[in-house]
Design a protein around this motif. Structure first.
Motif, PDB file in Angstrom:
ATOM      1  N   TRP A   1       0.826  -1.208   0.000  1.00 12.27           N
ATOM      2  CA  TRP A   1       0.000   0.000   0.000  1.00 12.27           C
ATOM      3  C   TRP A   1       0.863   1.263   0.000  1.00 12.27           C
ATOM      4  CZ3 TRP A   1      -4.289  -1.151   4.216  1.00 12.27           C
ATOM      5  CH2 TRP A   1      -5.345  -1.861   3.611  1.00 12.27           C
ATOM      6  N   ILE A   2       1.874   1.284   0.823  1.00 16.58           N
ATOM      7  CA  ILE A   2       2.708   2.477   0.941  1.00 16.58           C
ATOM      8  C   ILE A   2       3.600   2.648  -0.280  1.00 16.58           C
ATOM      9  CG2 ILE A   2       4.583   3.548   2.249  1.00 16.58           C
ATOM     10  CD1 ILE A   2       3.380   2.160   4.758  1.00 16.58           C
ATOM     11  N   ASP A   3       4.273   1.576  -0.701  1.00 17.57           N
ATOM     12  CA  ASP A   3       5.268   1.669  -1.770  1.00 17.57           C
ATOM     13  C   ASP A   3       4.651   1.796  -3.158  1.00 17.57           C
ATOM     14  OD1 ASP A   3       7.121   1.360   0.233  1.00 17.57           O
ATOM     15  OD2 ASP A   3       7.469  -0.775  -0.151  1.00 17.57           O
TER      16      ASP A   3
ATOM     17  N   VAL B   1      -0.456   4.952  -0.112  1.00 14.34           N
ATOM     18  CA  VAL B   1      -1.361   5.093   1.025  1.00 14.34           C
ATOM     19  C   VAL B   1      -0.726   5.990   2.088  1.00 14.34           C
ATOM     20  CG1 VAL B   1      -2.311   3.816   3.002  1.00 14.34           C
ATOM     21  CG2 VAL B   1      -2.676   2.984   0.676  1.00 14.34           C
ATOM     22  N   ASP B   2      -1.528   6.920   2.618  1.00 17.70           N
ATOM     23  CA  ASP B   2      -1.042   7.874   3.615  1.00 17.70           C
ATOM     24  C   ASP B   2      -1.287   7.399   5.041  1.00 17.70           C
ATOM     25  OD1 ASP B   2      -0.427  10.610   2.008  1.00 17.70           O
ATOM     26  OD2 ASP B   2      -2.151   9.600   1.111  1.00 17.70           O
ATOM     27  N   VAL B   3      -2.341   6.624   5.248  1.00 17.79           N
ATOM     28  CA  VAL B   3      -2.745   6.199   6.589  1.00 17.79           C
ATOM     29  C   VAL B   3      -3.200   4.753   6.542  1.00 17.79           C
ATOM     30  CG1 VAL B   3      -4.299   6.641   8.539  1.00 17.79           C
ATOM     31  CG2 VAL B   3      -3.583   8.527   7.078  1.00 17.79           C
ATOM     32  N   ILE B   4      -2.844   3.987   7.574  1.00 14.61           N
ATOM     33  CA  ILE B   4      -3.367   2.628   7.728  1.00 14.61           C
ATOM     34  C   ILE B   4      -4.158   2.593   9.027  1.00 14.61           C
ATOM     35  CG2 ILE B   4      -2.824   0.175   7.929  1.00 14.61           C
ATOM     36  CD1 ILE B   4      -0.291   0.704   6.330  1.00 14.61           C
ATOM     37  N   ALA B   5      -5.420   2.155   8.948  1.00 15.34           N
ATOM     38  CA  ALA B   5      -6.335   2.258  10.077  1.00 15.34           C
ATOM     39  C   ALA B   5      -6.905   0.902  10.489  1.00 15.34           C
ATOM     40  CB  ALA B   5      -7.478   3.216   9.727  1.00 15.34           C
TER      41      ALA B   5
ATOM     42  N   GLY C   1       5.119   1.810   9.757  1.00 15.07           N
ATOM     43  CA  GLY C   1       4.759   3.218   9.786  1.00 15.07           C
ATOM     44  C   GLY C   1       5.895   4.093  10.288  1.00 15.07           C
ATOM     45  N   ARG C   2       6.607   3.605  11.297  1.00 10.10           N
ATOM     46  CA  ARG C   2       7.742   4.345  11.840  1.00 10.10           C
ATOM     47  C   ARG C   2       8.832   4.528  10.774  1.00 10.10           C
ATOM     48  NH1 ARG C   2       9.389   3.947  17.211  1.00 10.10           N
ATOM     49  NH2 ARG C   2       8.363   1.905  17.364  1.00 10.10           N
ATOM     50  N   ARG C   3       9.178   3.442  10.084  1.00  6.09           N
ATOM     51  CA  ARG C   3      10.268   3.495   9.093  1.00  6.09           C
ATOM     52  C   ARG C   3       9.908   4.329   7.876  1.00  6.09           C
ATOM     53  NH1 ARG C   3      10.173  -2.110   9.452  1.00  6.09           N
ATOM     54  NH2 ARG C   3       9.687  -2.194   7.230  1.00  6.09           N
ATOM     55  N   LYS C   4       8.646   4.241   7.466  1.00  6.23           N
ATOM     56  CA  LYS C   4       8.259   4.872   6.202  1.00  6.23           C
ATOM     57  C   LYS C   4       7.454   6.151   6.400  1.00  6.23           C
ATOM     58  CE  LYS C   4       8.606   0.563   3.642  1.00  6.23           C
ATOM     59  NZ  LYS C   4       8.017  -0.376   2.653  1.00  6.23           N
ATOM     60  N   ASN C   5       7.380   6.613   7.658  1.00  4.14           N
ATOM     61  CA  ASN C   5       6.718   7.876   7.967  1.00  4.14           C
ATOM     62  C   ASN C   5       5.270   7.902   7.478  1.00  4.14           C
ATOM     63  OD1 ASN C   5       6.679  10.474   9.109  1.00  4.14           O
ATOM     64  ND2 ASN C   5       7.067  11.432   7.119  1.00  4.14           N
ATOM     65  N   ARG C   6       4.526   6.872   7.881  1.00  4.22           N
ATOM     66  CA  ARG C   6       3.099   6.790   7.563  1.00  4.22           C
ATOM     67  C   ARG C   6       2.309   6.624   8.856  1.00  4.22           C
ATOM     68  NH1 ARG C   6       4.903   8.203   3.373  1.00  4.22           N
ATOM     69  NH2 ARG C   6       4.286   7.558   1.270  1.00  4.22           N
ATOM     70  N   LEU C   7       1.188   7.296   8.930  1.00  4.44           N
ATOM     71  CA  LEU C   7       0.370   7.286  10.139  1.00  4.44           C
ATOM     72  C   LEU C   7      -0.341   5.951  10.297  1.00  4.44           C
ATOM     73  CD1 LEU C   7      -0.852   8.774  12.552  1.00  4.44           C
ATOM     74  CD2 LEU C   7      -2.577   9.712  11.008  1.00  4.44           C
ATOM     75  N   VAL C   8      -0.331   5.417  11.526  1.00  2.42           N
ATOM     76  CA  VAL C   8      -1.054   4.197  11.871  1.00  2.42           C
ATOM     77  C   VAL C   8      -2.109   4.575  12.908  1.00  2.42           C
ATOM     78  CG1 VAL C   8      -0.894   1.882  12.874  1.00  2.42           C
ATOM     79  CG2 VAL C   8       0.943   2.740  11.397  1.00  2.42           C
ATOM     80  N   LEU C   9      -3.375   4.415  12.557  1.00  5.18           N
ATOM     81  CA  LEU C   9      -4.498   4.754  13.428  1.00  5.18           C
ATOM     82  C   LEU C   9      -5.127   3.460  13.941  1.00  5.18           C
ATOM     83  CD1 LEU C   9      -6.363   7.661  11.567  1.00  5.18           C
ATOM     84  CD2 LEU C   9      -5.127   7.805  13.736  1.00  5.18           C
TER      85      LEU C   9
END
Length: 401
Positions: free
Chosen positions: A91-93, A97-101, A116-124
């Motif tokens: 999703w990210i690559d 995707v900006d957020v995973i919820a 999320g930490r490594r790729k700077n994406r928000l995890v909700l």
């Protein structure tokens, strides 16, 4: 016609196309991935219902933000960290995707937290519950929205501490371990006694041997540290064994309204459970839940309501920040109180924990239920600052002493 005249003519024809909105590249959509168990043991408490809740949030927000269309992607992690990690990375690559919820199953949640930490994406996180998410594994990109195992222990374990001694039947994975640990700590702190426990694999069908061990231990309180279909089966089989009739109480430490619906009031009556949300709590919760019911044909779980609330807060933060940059949006989310049908005056702390009130309910007797899904009666409200672990006790590296 001269070459110069031809060039001028072509320029006149092509100019409107080159600079028209149609020809200009459209902004990339802002994509939110809802990752959960779509067809397994957690499908009722999360699954397609969480996707519907996310879609409702996008629709209510208006469908776009900062000129970008908002899209919801749905993924099934099958309760496997490797599968969930693969979906999150793709999703990210590949999909931006900006957020995973959402993300039930704590082992998957903690794996996605690291991505999320490594790729700077928000995890909700909404339905994943390990308190380690905002403890030793906290991340600047992770926000825990709905509940956690510490809060469940405070709401259900501590008040029932002296009804024991206790014995645990625990799901053998990260969430079950955290729930047993946090509940045991709460029970002992309140003066209760722990006799022992047994662990079972995820998705077990026969709990008779575990229930027999609990019975033989001499326990008066069985703490069921599991969720979804596992917990439903444990409670049903314990009732069939006649344990409640013998004076053994059951503590369903992580129950949802869909679990009570599956168990039935006849077997579930009297159970105490801690919730972040109940559809029939007030006019606001009823209004939203009835809209949800029209689309899903089941009342929302606290996790599904949390998915809506967290995504709506995120989208409002993107709009207010004027950017979808993760760090800017997280800062705006933490600076803005949460006030909606889900939470009043909610606050997102430095460790990513969204602090809000929780509710302790007792499951009604069949004769007390007056209409469909009328299952709970309120026992007490736990203020947020009492429900969740103190900020300085979680071991989160983001918290400065």
């Amino acid at each position: 016609m001269s070459v110069r005249s031809l060039a001028v003519g072509l320029a006149a024809v092509l100019a409107p196309l080159l600079f028209s909105p149609v020809a200009a590249e459209s902004p990339k959509p802002l994509r939110i991935g809802v990752l959960n168990d779509m067809s397994g043991i957690y499908a009722d408490m999360a699954g397609p219902g969480s996707v519907i809740a996310a879609q409702m949030a996008v629709e209510d927000f208006g469908g776009s933000v900062l000129g970008r269309k908002i899209e919801i992607l749905a993924g099934d992690h099958q309760n496997k960290p490797d599968v969930g990690s693969a979906v999150a990375n793709r999703w990210i690559d590949e999909d931006g995707v900006d957020v995973i919820a959402d993300i039930p199953t704590s082992s998957v949640l903690l794996a996605v937290q690291e991505i999320g930490r490594r790729k700077n994406r928000l995890v909700l996180a909404s339905t994943g519950g390990s308190s380690d998410f905002t403890g030793k594994f906290c991340a600047p990109t992770g926000i825990h929205w709905t509940y956690d195992t510490y809060a469940l222990a405070v709401g259900t374990g501590a008040p029932l501490a002296k009804d024991g001694p206790w014995f645990f039947i625990t799901a053998d994975y990260a969430f079950g371990h955290a729930l047993e640990r946090d509940t045991s700590d709460a029970v002992r702190k309140a003066g209760g006694e722990i006799l022992g426990g047994v662990r079972h694999p995820q998705g077990a069908n026969d709990f008779s041997s575990y229930l027999l061990q609990a019975q033989n231990s001499g326990a008066k309180m069985i703490g069921i540290a599991s969720s979804g279909a596992d917990q439903i089966a444990t409670i049903k089989q314990a009732t069939e064994f006649g344990l409640p009739q013998r004076g053994v109480k059951l503590a369903g430490l992580y129950l949802h309204i869909t679990d009570i619906h599956g168990i039935g009031l006849q077997d579930a009556q009297g159970l105490i459970l801690t919730q972040a949300f109940y559809w029939d709590l007030n006019d606001e919760t009823r209004a939203w839940s009835k809209r949800f019911y029209e689309r899903h044909k089941a009342m929302p779980t606290m996790g599904q309501a949390g998915v809506y609330s967290s995504i709506m807060h995120y989208l409002n933060a993107v709009k207010a920040a004027g950017t979808a940059d993760t760090q800017a949006v997280v800062a705006k989310m933490k600076a803005t109180p949460v006030n909606d049908f889900f939470a009043k005056n909610g606050v997102i702390r430095a460790d990513g924990r969204m602090v809000h009130d929780l509710y302790v309910f007792e499951v009604k007797k069949p004769e007390e239920s007056k209409y469909p899904w009328d299952y709970f009666k309120l026992v007490r409200t736990i203020p947020g600052d009492q429900a969740f672990r103190p900020l300085d006790e979680g071991g989160c590296p983001l918290v400065k002493n």
